[in-house]
Design a protein around this motif. Structure first.
Motif, PDB file in Angstrom:
ATOM      1  N   ARG A   9      48.298  42.569  33.205  1.00 16.54           N
ATOM      2  CA  ARG A   9      47.406  42.128  32.129  1.00 16.54           C
ATOM      3  C   ARG A   9      45.991  42.587  32.415  1.00 16.54           C
ATOM      4  O   ARG A   9      45.559  42.628  33.553  1.00 16.54           O
ATOM      5  N   LEU A  81      47.380  46.877  24.275  1.00 17.74           N
ATOM      6  CA  LEU A  81      47.513  45.538  24.832  1.00 17.74           C
ATOM      7  C   LEU A  81      47.841  44.549  23.732  1.00 17.74           C
ATOM      8  O   LEU A  81      47.325  44.670  22.617  1.00 17.74           O
ATOM      9  N   GLU A  84      47.378  38.743  24.619  1.00 16.45           N
ATOM     10  CA  GLU A  84      47.166  38.162  25.939  1.00 16.45           C
ATOM     11  C   GLU A  84      46.741  39.194  26.975  1.00 16.45           C
ATOM     12  O   GLU A  84      46.563  38.868  28.141  1.00 16.45           O
ATOM     13  N   ARG A  86      48.549  41.907  27.879  1.00 18.83           N
ATOM     14  CA  ARG A  86      49.670  42.614  28.505  1.00 18.83           C
ATOM     15  C   ARG A  86      49.742  44.035  27.975  1.00 18.83           C
ATOM     16  O   ARG A  86      49.611  44.261  26.780  1.00 18.83           O
TER      17      ARG A  86
END
Length: 108
Positions: A9, A81, A84, A86
């Motif tokens: 992340r 991404l 969040e 990720r």
């Protein structure tokens, strides 16, 4: 665009900018990279068309630790991404608009 990078992340601390509400397009560029300019235009256009999506451009030479950590080998490299942070998709080279939009569909 290839698949996700596991559960890695990225957040505001790593990017130097806030994540988009729904997704973030992260572009690694270098100063003399011609395809990086076209990629910048493509990603900015897509981010402008899709609500909640932001575009963050990072100078690969100034962010070398992050480049090494993420295994960035060339510019431009684009990471998609989710909300969040990720990493759900990755592409090296100049992406096509349709591919960016498809990758966003996976992230949102």
């Amino acid at each position: 665009m290839r698949g996700n990078d596991g559960e890695k992340r990225l957040g505001a601390a790593e990017l130097g900018a806030e994540l988009g509400e729904r997704a973030t397009l992260v572009q690694f560029s270098t100063a003399f990279c011609q395809p990086c300019r076209a990629t910048r235009r493509t990603l900015a256009e897509v981010a402008g068309m899709v609500d909640g999506v932001s575009h963050v451009e990072l100078d690969a030479e100034q962010r070398f630790e992050l480049v090494r950590e993420l295994g960035i080998l060339r510019t431009p490299t684009v990471l998609v991404l989710d909300a969040e942070g990720r990493i759900v998709r990755r592409a090296a080279g100049q992406p096509r608009t349709v591919d960016v939009i498809a990758a966003l569909g996976e992230a949102m």
